[in-house]
Design a protein around this motif. Structure first.
Motif, short mmCIF file in Angstrom:
data_model
loop_
_atom_site.label_atom_id
_atom_site.label_comp_id
_atom_site.label_asym_id
_atom_site.label_seq_id
_atom_site.Cartn_x
_atom_site.Cartn_y
_atom_site.Cartn_z
N ILE A 84 44.27 37.94 47.97
CA ILE A 84 42.72 37.56 47.42
C ILE A 84 42.47 38.30 46.02
O ILE A 84 41.93 38.18 45.18
N LYS A 85 42.85 39.49 46.06
CA LYS A 85 42.97 40.58 45.11
C LYS A 85 43.57 40.17 43.83
O LYS A 85 42.90 40.20 42.76
N LEU A 86 44.64 39.46 43.95
CA LEU A 86 45.46 39.02 42.97
C LEU A 86 44.79 37.82 42.08
O LEU A 86 44.73 37.75 41.01
N ILE A 87 44.43 36.91 42.92
CA ILE A 87 43.82 35.70 42.36
C ILE A 87 42.51 35.98 41.89
O ILE A 87 41.84 35.14 40.90
N GLN A 88 41.62 36.85 42.25
CA GLN A 88 40.45 37.58 41.55
C GLN A 88 40.69 38.13 40.43
O GLN A 88 39.93 37.97 39.47
N ARG A 89 41.66 38.77 40.44
CA ARG A 89 42.09 39.60 39.26
C ARG A 89 42.60 39.08 37.98
O ARG A 89 42.21 39.33 36.82
#
Length: 292
Positions: A84-89
Motif C-alpha cells: 500500500i505504501k508503494l502504490i500510494q508513493r
C-alpha cells in the motif's frame, strides 16, 4: 473498437434494475452507490493498511504469464503495508488479485451490506482487487459466469466492457477466459488486430464509491488510472444452462488447459495464440461479407 457510453444512474430501485438491466443482461453504472453503506468511510487504503498490514500478499504485474509456470503464480510477495505504501508513493503496475475477504479480512464484511437488487449473491467469496496507477488487467471474462456487482474505491479506473457475442472480434484464446496477450487496449493497433476495430462495447470511468453491474460472461479490461482497489460481489448462476456452462468452464476447460500447458509449455501457448488470430480473422471475413 466501437465504444459507447454506458447507462449511468445516481440511484436505482430493485424493480427498475431487474426490468431494465438484470433480465435483459445489460450493464449499468450506479454512481456513488457504496456511499449508502453506514461504514463507507472505512473503504479506503488506510483502513486496510491498519487492519491487514502484516499479511503477506501475492502480487502480479502487467507482463504476460510465463508459459513455463502456472498462470496464477504471483511474480513476488510483499507485506500488505509495504504494498500500500508503494502504490500510494509512486507509479506501479503491481496488483493484488482475488483477495477473499471472508478468509483474510472478515472485519471488513461488517462495513457494508449487500444491495437488495433482486438477485442472489454468492456470499462465500466477496473479493478485493488492488492496483497501482500503472496496473492493468488483461481482457477476460470470469470463469464462474456469475453476474457481478463491482465497486471502485480510492483512485479512478477505466473499464472496457464487451458482451459475450463480441468474443469473435476480441481474439479470444481457445480453452482460456482471456484474449491474446499483446493487444494494447489503450492504443489499439488495428493493422495487427483488424477484427478488433469491429468489436462493439462500452467505455466506463469509475470513481470512489461507484458500482458497475457486469452481466454474466461479459468481457472486461481494467486499467487503474490511480492507485486504488475494488470489491466484486458475485451471484449464483441464474439458470441451469449457465450452471452447466460454469461447471464445464471450471472443471473441464480450465483443467484441460492446465494439463496441456504443463506438458507443452511455450508451444501450447503459441498454438493457442495462433488459433485466436485465425478465429478472429474468420469472424472478420464473415462480418465483412455480410455487409456487401
Amino acid at each position: 473498437m466501437i465504444l459507447s457510453p454506458i447507462d449511468t444512474v445516481d440511484d436505482i430501485s430493485k424493480a427498475e434494475f431487474l426490468e431494465k438491466y438484470f433480465k435483459p443482461q445489460k450493464p449499468v453504472l450506479i454512481k456513488g452507490f457504496a456511499k449508502k453503506w453506514p461504514a463507507f468511510d472505512k473503504w479506503n487504503l488506510d483502513y486496510i493498511y491498519q487492519e491487514a498490514g502484516d499479511q503477506e500478499v501475492g502480487l502480479y504485474d502487467n507482463k504476460p504469464a510465463d508459459p513455463n509456470k502456472a498462470t496464477d503464480k504471483p511474480v513476488k510477495y510483499m507485506k500488505m503495508r509495504d504494498y500500500i505504501k508503494l502504490i500510494q508513493r509512486e507509479p506501479s503496475d503491481l496488483r493484488i488479485f482475488f483477495y477473499i475477504i471472508t478468509d483474510k479480512l472478515p472485519e471488513l464484511l461488517k462495513n457494508f451490506s449487500y444491495p437488495d437488487l433482486g438477485f442472489k449473491y454468492f456470499k462465500r467469496i466477496p473479493t478485493l482487487f488492488f492496483g497501482g496507477s500503472e496496473a492493468r488487467v488483461l481482457m477476460h471474462y470470469d470463469v464462474d459466469l456469475g453476474d457481478l456487482l463491482h465497486f471502485q474505491f480510492e483512485g479512478k479506473k477505466r473499464v472496457l466492457l464487451f458482451a459475450p457475442d463480441q468474443a469473435p472480434f476480441l481474439y479470444k484464446v481457445p480453452l482460456s477466459v482471456h484474449t491474446v496477450y499483446n493487444i494494447d487496449y489503450e492504443n489499439p493497433d488495428y493493422e495487427q488486430f483488424p477484427a478488433l476495430a469491429y468489436a462493439q462495447g462500452y467505455e466506463i470511468f469509475m470513481e470512489h464509491g461507484d458500482a458497475l453491474f457486469m452481466p454474466s460472461g461479459y468481457w472486461h479490461f481494467n486499467r487503474y488510472l490511480e492507485a486504488g482497489f475494488s470489491v466484486t460481489l458475485r451471484s449464483f448462476p441464474s439458470s441451469p444452462t449457465r450452471l452447466l456452462n460454469m461447471l464445464k468452464e471450471v472443471f473441464v476447460i480450465r483443467n484441460t488447459d492446465k494439463i496441456m500447458r504443463k506438458l507443452f509449455k511455450k508451444k501450447w501457448v503459441e498454438r493457442k495464440q495462433r488459433k485466436a488470430f485465425e478465429k478472429s480473422q474468420q469472424a472478420l471475413e464473415h462480418h465483412l461479407s455480410k455487409q456487401k
